[in-house]
Write an enzyme that holds these catalytic residues in place. Structure first.
Site, short mmCIF file in Angstrom:
data_model
loop_
_atom_site.label_atom_id
_atom_site.label_comp_id
_atom_site.label_asym_id
_atom_site.label_seq_id
_atom_site.Cartn_x
_atom_site.Cartn_y
_atom_site.Cartn_z
N HIS A 110 1.08 -1.21 0.03
CA HIS A 110 -0.22 0.05 0.09
C HIS A 110 0.64 1.47 0.15
CE1 HIS A 110 0.37 -0.56 4.76
NE2 HIS A 110 0.74 1.34 4.58
N ASP A 140 0.44 -7.75 1.21
CA ASP A 140 1.41 -6.23 1.33
C ASP A 140 2.19 -5.80 1.56
OD1 ASP A 140 0.19 -3.35 1.26
OD2 ASP A 140 -0.70 -3.25 3.86
N GLY A 212 3.40 6.31 8.03
CA GLY A 212 4.17 6.59 7.74
C GLY A 212 5.68 5.88 8.39
N ASN A 213 5.33 4.81 9.04
CA ASN A 213 5.77 3.98 9.40
C ASN A 213 6.06 2.72 8.34
OD1 ASN A 213 8.27 4.67 11.13
ND2 ASN A 213 5.99 5.49 12.95
N SER A 214 4.76 2.51 7.92
CA SER A 214 4.14 1.19 6.98
C SER A 214 5.54 1.02 5.74
CB SER A 214 3.71 1.85 6.16
OG SER A 214 1.70 1.17 7.10
N LEU A 269 -3.05 -26.59 2.43
CA LEU A 269 -2.89 -27.88 2.72
C LEU A 269 -4.52 -28.37 2.20
CD1 LEU A 269 -2.94 -27.55 6.82
CD2 LEU A 269 -1.58 -29.10 5.62
N GLY A 270 -5.64 -28.59 2.16
CA GLY A 270 -6.21 -29.08 1.35
C GLY A 270 -7.74 -28.73 2.20
#
Length: 453
Positions: A110, A140, A212-214, A269-270
């Site tokens: 993002h 992300d 802003g720390n993303s 895994l299914g």
């Protein structure tokens, strides 16, 4: 004396009532908001606490981290309807983590979404233009590259070894004022935030993280990267004590997939299931933790490995599985064809089963609001057809209400489809403004055709 004691008792009760009223009427539940704002192998880092002190010394870890965290500026091109001249606008900013000396950088998807240009500023204020190598919106995570050499970088740590209560540093470069370090502890692991994400197993920390720390780093006291800071919980959009990071094992796997395959290789895994604590009362089990297997997909690794409906998965590769996010988080760090040891509880007895993960392949037909995957030979035989793809879920409330999961699509616009690659090709060639016809085959073998206009 009795009078003095009575006055003291009244004062204490009054203070308690005041505090109780404050807690009752002032505190509110936080509301989740998303924070907008060649890879080296695991590297051991020596660390010693301050001699004679029980408190961890963060200085060495901070020094290693600040030089490896960058500022990322997302710039988009704009064009005025009244002029032929193009301009630029700042779309947003965030942080990133250098993970190799030759300039590979991990950040959040993002942070770089819809960017025309990306500018990266190092901690020493040097600027570089960055190229997007690949990204995965569902987790992300994005991978960038700048043309530089001999950069400071952070080695990946093993996030499975991170422990609740362990000291961590959150490092970001939110305002392009060089990197900022905050300290806290790991508050929880395997947090499911209810996001449409393939991670759904975040590390929670109380280290201060703000918009802003993303894309910044969550680092342990050994200077190892154990998470990519991604989101905060807040009513105001600013830090209030709850922050979340994508575990480093998941981020590392995504980066390696992008470099090797060009996209994310997701193993499954299914099974379909639910954590034991959320089971309806009519399903009786003798444990309070684990993942209850409600359905096993035919032909999947779980099916071939011997997992059955009604099993309770409580461990994978010696990693405890207490809830569904534990399972999803660990499997999210694996690839198709990886083999895992799954411990299940069946009829009161524990069994360990060897399961080979299969590849998760889906395609979203957004024009009709459905997601499909490749049909197995058992799916085709059961429906008495030679080709088709299987619907995995509806993408809109209307299509979800139709309950089409498990139904096969054998043709789109009268063109037979055998796998999701055929579906992609048909959808790419057609005119989006034309009506679209889809041929369905229900689990009972009934064939129907619908037209969307």
């Amino acid at each position: 004396m009795r009078k003095l004691f009575s006055l003291l008792l009244v004062s204490i009760m009054g203070g308690a009532l005041t505090l109780g009223s404050y807690l009752l009427f002032i505190e509110e539940e936080p509301v989740y908001v998303e924070d907008k704002g060649s890879i080296p192998a695991y590297t051991p880092v020596n660390f010693e606490a301050v001699p004679g002190s029980a408190m961890a010394d963060f200085t060495e870890a901070a020094d290693k981290s600040v030089h490896a965290v960058v500022h990322v500026k997302n710039i988009t091109e704009t064009r005025s309807p009244f002029s032929s001249r193009a301009g630029t606008a700042l779309q947003g900013t965030g942080s990133g983590v250098i993970i190799s000396p030759d300039g590979y950088i991990v950040t959040n998807n993002h942070v770089i979404q819809n960017a025309s240009k990306l500018q990266v500023t190092l901690n020493n204020n040097e600027n570089y233009m960055a190229q997007v190598i690949g990204s995965d919106p569902t987790t992300d995570i994005a991978l960038l590259k700048i043309e530089a050499e001999d950069l400071d970088y952070l080695p990946f740590g093993n996030s499975n070894n991170a422990r609740i209560g362990e000291w961590v540093l959150a490092v970001g470069n939110p305002f392009n004022l060089t990197s900022t370090v905050t300290a806290g502890i790991i508050s929880a692991k395997s947090r499911d935030l209810g996001m449409d994400s393939n991670v759904s197993s975040f590390i929670q920390t109380d280290a201060a993280i703000n918009p802003g720390n993303s894309g910044g780093a969550l680092v342990n006291v050994h200077g190892e990267l154990i998470g990519i800071n991604t989101a905060i919980t807040s009513q105001t959009g600013s830090y209030v004590g709850y922050a979340f990071a994508v575990p480093s094992n998941n981020a590392r796997k995504i980066v390696e997939d992008i470099l090797e395959f060009g996209d994310v290789q997701q193993g499954i895994l299914g099974i379909r299931g639910s954590q034991v604590s959320r089971l309806p009362a009519e399903i009786e089990v003798n444990t309070t933790e684990g993942v209850y297997v409600a359905e096993v997909e035919q032909g999947s690794g779980a099916d071939k490995g011997g997992i059955r409906e009604g099993d309770i998965i409580n461990q994978i590769d010696n990693v405890e599985i207490r809830k569904f996010s534990d399972l999803k988080g660990y499997i999210g760090s694996k690839r198709p064809n990886d083999v895992v040891q799954v411990k299940v509880l069946r009829d009161g007895e524990e069994k360990t089963l060897r399961v080979k993960l299969t590849k998760y392949e889906v395609y979203q037909i957004k024009a009709i609001g459905l997601e499909v995957t490749n049909a197995s030979s058992e799916d085709l035989a059961r429906n008495k057809v030679k080709n088709g793809v299987k619907i995995t879920r509806g993408l809109t409330p209307q299509m979800q209400s139709e309950r089409l999961t498990g139904t096969l699509i054998t043709a789109i616009d009268n063109i037979p489809v055998e796998d999701i690659d055929d579906v992609k090709e048909v959808m790419a060639r057609r005119n989006s403004s034309d009506p679209i016809s889809v041929t369905f085959v229900a689990p009972n073998g009934e064939k129907q055709k619908y037209v969307w206009r």
